[in-house]
Design a protein around this motif. Structure first.
Motif, mmCIF file in Angstrom:
data_model
loop_
_atom_site.group_PDB
_atom_site.id
_atom_site.type_symbol
_atom_site.label_atom_id
_atom_site.label_comp_id
_atom_site.label_asym_id
_atom_site.label_seq_id
_atom_site.Cartn_x
_atom_site.Cartn_y
_atom_site.Cartn_z
ATOM 1 N N ASP A 91 0.802 -1.230 0.000
ATOM 2 C CA ASP A 91 0.000 0.000 0.000
ATOM 3 C C ASP A 91 0.831 1.276 0.000
ATOM 4 O OD1 ASP A 91 -2.527 -1.314 0.077
ATOM 5 O OD2 ASP A 91 -2.182 -1.782 2.182
ATOM 6 N N TRP A 92 1.967 1.266 0.742
ATOM 7 C CA TRP A 92 2.744 2.499 0.888
ATOM 8 C C TRP A 92 4.242 2.204 0.815
ATOM 9 C CZ3 TRP A 92 0.048 6.805 0.524
ATOM 10 C CH2 TRP A 92 -1.281 6.824 0.954
ATOM 11 N N PHE A 93 4.952 3.070 0.086
ATOM 12 C CA PHE A 93 6.414 3.057 0.059
ATOM 13 C C PHE A 93 6.896 4.246 0.894
ATOM 14 C CE2 PHE A 93 5.024 1.077 -3.855
ATOM 15 C CZ PHE A 93 5.930 0.051 -4.111
ATOM 16 N N LEU A 94 7.666 3.991 1.920
ATOM 17 C CA LEU A 94 8.198 5.048 2.784
ATOM 18 C C LEU A 94 9.717 5.054 2.655
ATOM 19 C CD1 LEU A 94 7.742 7.216 5.039
ATOM 20 C CD2 LEU A 94 8.049 5.334 6.692
ATOM 21 N N VAL A 95 10.275 6.176 2.221
ATOM 22 C CA VAL A 95 11.720 6.297 2.061
ATOM 23 C C VAL A 95 12.269 7.137 3.205
ATOM 24 C CG1 VAL A 95 13.598 7.064 0.575
ATOM 25 C CG2 VAL A 95 11.513 6.109 -0.438
ATOM 26 N N LEU A 96 13.127 6.517 4.021
ATOM 27 C CA LEU A 96 13.777 7.169 5.147
ATOM 28 C C LEU A 96 15.277 7.239 4.883
ATOM 29 C CD1 LEU A 96 11.884 5.347 8.044
ATOM 30 C CD2 LEU A 96 11.553 7.717 7.297
ATOM 31 N N PRO A 97 16.017 8.055 5.628
ATOM 32 C CA PRO A 97 17.461 8.178 5.370
ATOM 33 C C PRO A 97 18.221 6.865 5.440
ATOM 34 C CG PRO A 97 16.712 9.952 6.788
ATOM 35 C CD PRO A 97 15.551 9.024 6.626
ATOM 36 N N ASP A 98 17.776 5.932 6.301
ATOM 37 C CA ASP A 98 18.543 4.706 6.521
ATOM 38 C C ASP A 98 17.959 3.469 5.864
ATOM 39 O OD1 ASP A 98 20.653 5.595 8.605
ATOM 40 O OD2 ASP A 98 18.774 6.385 9.398
ATOM 41 N N LEU A 99 16.744 3.546 5.335
ATOM 42 C CA LEU A 99 16.126 2.350 4.773
ATOM 43 C C LEU A 99 14.879 2.691 3.967
ATOM 44 C CD1 LEU A 99 14.459 0.358 7.741
ATOM 45 C CD2 LEU A 99 15.040 2.756 7.834
ATOM 46 N N ILE A 100 14.436 1.718 3.195
ATOM 47 C CA ILE A 100 13.178 1.807 2.451
ATOM 48 C C ILE A 100 12.193 0.860 3.118
ATOM 49 C CG2 ILE A 100 12.037 1.356 0.247
ATOM 50 C CD1 ILE A 100 14.702 2.021 -1.128
ATOM 51 N N VAL A 101 11.019 1.377 3.457
ATOM 52 C CA VAL A 101 10.036 0.587 4.189
ATOM 53 C C VAL A 101 8.840 0.322 3.283
ATOM 54 C CG1 VAL A 101 8.707 0.381 6.308
ATOM 55 C CG2 VAL A 101 10.763 1.816 6.272
ATOM 56 N N LEU A 102 8.521 -0.952 3.112
ATOM 57 C CA LEU A 102 7.353 -1.374 2.338
ATOM 58 C C LEU A 102 6.229 -1.669 3.327
ATOM 59 C CD1 LEU A 102 9.159 -3.847 -0.097
ATOM 60 C CD2 LEU A 102 8.916 -1.357 -0.298
ATOM 61 N N ILE A 103 5.121 -0.952 3.197
ATOM 62 C CA ILE A 103 4.075 -1.007 4.216
ATOM 63 C C ILE A 103 2.779 -1.544 3.623
ATOM 64 C CG2 ILE A 103 2.690 0.360 5.824
ATOM 65 C CD1 ILE A 103 5.093 2.326 5.942
ATOM 66 N N GLU A 104 2.261 -2.599 4.225
ATOM 67 C CA GLU A 104 0.990 -3.193 3.830
ATOM 68 C C GLU A 104 0.005 -3.062 4.987
ATOM 69 O OE1 GLU A 104 -1.957 -5.192 1.601
ATOM 70 O OE2 GLU A 104 -0.109 -4.143 1.043
ATOM 71 N N CYS A 105 -1.210 -2.607 4.687
ATOM 72 C CA CYS A 105 -2.225 -2.368 5.714
ATOM 73 C C CYS A 105 -3.280 -3.468 5.680
ATOM 74 C CB CYS A 105 -2.908 -1.019 5.492
ATOM 75 S SG CYS A 105 -1.765 0.354 5.297
ATOM 76 N N LYS A 106 -3.666 -3.939 6.853
ATOM 77 C CA LYS A 106 -4.707 -4.944 6.967
ATOM 78 C C LYS A 106 -5.641 -4.550 8.116
ATOM 79 C CE LYS A 106 -3.153 -7.753 3.784
ATOM 80 N NZ LYS A 106 -3.888 -7.914 2.510
ATOM 81 N N SER A 107 -6.940 -4.599 7.830
ATOM 82 C CA SER A 107 -7.897 -4.346 8.909
ATOM 83 C C SER A 107 -8.082 -5.644 9.694
ATOM 84 C CB SER A 107 -9.233 -3.856 8.353
ATOM 85 O OG SER A 107 -9.751 -4.781 7.401
ATOM 86 N N ALA A 108 -6.953 -6.260 10.035
ATOM 87 C CA ALA A 108 -6.958 -7.606 10.611
ATOM 88 C C ALA A 108 -7.243 -7.562 12.100
ATOM 89 C CB ALA A 108 -5.607 -8.274 10.363
ATOM 90 N N ARG A 109 -7.974 -8.557 12.539
ATOM 91 C CA ARG A 109 -8.206 -8.765 13.960
ATOM 92 C C ARG A 109 -8.486 -10.245 14.152
ATOM 93 N NH1 ARG A 109 -11.485 -4.589 14.881
ATOM 94 N NH2 ARG A 109 -10.822 -3.866 12.840
ATOM 95 N N LEU A 110 -8.135 -10.747 15.298
ATOM 96 C CA LEU A 110 -8.446 -12.128 15.616
ATOM 97 C C LEU A 110 -9.928 -12.224 15.958
ATOM 98 C CD1 LEU A 110 -5.396 -13.093 17.866
ATOM 99 C CD2 LEU A 110 -5.694 -13.522 15.433
#
Length: 478
Positions: A305-324
């Motif tokens: 869902d989201w690509f976040l670029v930070l000074p030290d790394l690239i973060v790949l972010i997936e969102c889930k409306s998950a609940r047990l």
């Protein structure tokens, strides 16, 4: 597991039922209020008089006790019930770690949450309109808007925490209406949060837990309606005052929304709202680059869902409306595995598929920096799944990409940190394979103060002129 004498849960239930509900529940409310009050929970209180024990004893007495003279109610009687609960043997087989720990964590940890941020999150996601999302009107449920309900519940929480009961006739002060919430809002909120003993039992029947085989971690009707009306003379009782604010948390409203907005529409829009809300939170990171999902191939398979670029790394972010679900929360292995496969395993595969495109320098992700920054994955879930990172079989294993699961509450604290500190500490956390098996809060360390979050402080669209967000595929997301 206990080393001392063990008893069955049914024995404990029968001991609770020997007390008269109209006597034991008011006593529990007063005792809990005196013990915990309005402040935070202290470690000694959690060890000797934990709020989840009050809630469990209250449930069993409420559902199974008779309104006839019963055993004497005093601190000694409550201590005996608490000791019995400690000695309950839950399993007839050799349980797995997940079967033991999952229900305990999800039963106890919510009491140690932050009511301010929990209520703010409910407003921000379930009521506020932004971008393509209209404001959700909860008036059919509460007789007023959700923000009004939150303010009224906050006042009622305070009143319940002082005495273990609520009596507006005796405690009303005009200053409350001027500074906090009007009297009519408090009365509407009180009506929603309160049920008679008969109504509580009817809710238990509907949920399928008014049966002798029901266990400790099954549905508690006090979680959705935490107040009990025993009629004239006793007033409105809060057997465990901390359940008052839990009643309008996202965890509870998740089950109320479908009756108002329609099941399909509610669940579909909630998933999109959470994804967009995560983007709003990420844009609070000063100076970070944020891009949305893209197509990964000719078949239009989508990235995370989201690509976040930070000074030290690239973060790949997936969102889930998950609940047990309820069975998984009670420790059912099969339901834990099904939830993991539907939500966590799928998210890990999406992160891996996207990471491969990034490593291949695929043209579809050419907006990312072409350097050697590490690539990591984060799965954002609506509610904490406490063992999600543990690697125990029921919660799945790591994929190709170092990945951790965070709750919305953890994300809300993370984005409040200065960008350089957030980036370096996040990189350090992901570097350690051992830490990646811990809960994110434990692995990351101190400093996740969500009460400083600008979105929670003033629900509404986030605005940060210094954060660069690039539209990738979905018009109107921003």
């Amino acid at each position: 597991m206990n080393d001392g004498p063990s008893i069955s849960y049914d024995e404990f239930r029968k001991a609770c039922a020997k007390h008269r509900p109209s006597e034991l529940l008011p006593f529990l409310g007063r005792y809990s209020a005196e013990t915990h009050g309005l402040g935070g929970l202290k470690s000694e209180q959690l060890r000797t008089l934990p709020p989840w024990n009050f809630a469990t004893v209250a449930r069993e007495c409420l559902l199974w006790g008779k309104d006839i003279p019963g055993y004497r109610v005093n601190q000694r009687a409550v201590a005996r019930l608490f000791n019995m609960l400690r000695d309950v043997t839950q399993y007839e087989h050799d349980p797995t770690l997940a079967e033991i720990v999952t229900p305990v964590m999800h039963d106890q940890f919510p009491y140690q949450g932050n009511p301010y941020t929990d209520m703010g999150r409910a407003i921000a996601i379930l009521a506020t309109g932004w971008d393509e999302f209209p404001e959700w009107d909860w008036t059919p449920v509460f007789g007023m808007s959700l923000p009004q309900m939150v303010r009224a519940t906050w006042v009622l929480q305070g009143l319940a925490s002082m005495r273990g009961r609520i009596d507006l006739e005796r405690t009303w002060d005009a200053r409350i209406g001027e500074e906090l919430a009007p009297r009519e809002d408090l009365e509407r909120a009180l009506a929603y949060l309160t049920r008679t003993p008969e109504q509580h039992r009817a809710n238990a029947v509907k949920a399928g837990v008014l049966r002798e085989t029901a266990g400790q971690y099954d549905f508690n009707p006090l979680r959705s309606h935490p107040l009990v009306d025993f009629g004239p003379g006793t007033g409105i009782v809060a057997p465990e005052p901390r359940l008052v604010w839990h009643a309008i948390s996202m965890q509870n409203l998740y089950y109320v929304g479908p009756t108002v907005f329609g099941a399909t529409e509610f669940h579909e829009q909630l998933g999109r709202r959470i994804e967009s809300y995560v983007g709003r939170q990420l844009r609070l990171i000063d100076g970070a680059d944020l891009m949305g999902e893209v197509s990964l191939d000719a078949q239009n398979k989508m990235s995370i869902d989201w690509f976040l670029v930070l000074p030290d790394l690239i973060v790949l972010i997936e969102c889930k409306s998950a609940r047990l679900n309820a069975k998984a929360l009670a420790g059912d292995t099969g339901d834990m595995i099904r939830t993991t496969e539907i939500h966590l395993a799928k998210a890990r595969r999406q992160i891996d598929a996207t990471a491969r495109k990034v490593l291949q320098r695929d043209q579809r992700v050419r907006f990312l920096p072409d350097d050697d920054r590490p690539i990591v994955g984060i799965i954002i879930v609506a509610e904490a799944i406490w063992l999600a990172n543990s690697g125990v079989p029921e919660y799945g294993s790591q994929g190709e990409t170092p990945t951790m699961v965070l709750s919305l509450a953890e994300l809300e604290g993370l984005v409040c940190l200065p960008t350089a500190e957030l980036s370096s500490r996040l990189a350090t956390t992901f570097t350690s394979e051992e830490r990646r098996g811990w809960s994110f809060t434990q692995a990351f360390g101190p400093g996740l103060h969500a009460q400083n979050n600008l979105i929670l402080g003033k629900p509404g669209p986030a605005r940060s002129s210094s954060t660069r967000a690039t539209k990738a595929s979905t018009p109107g997301r921003y």
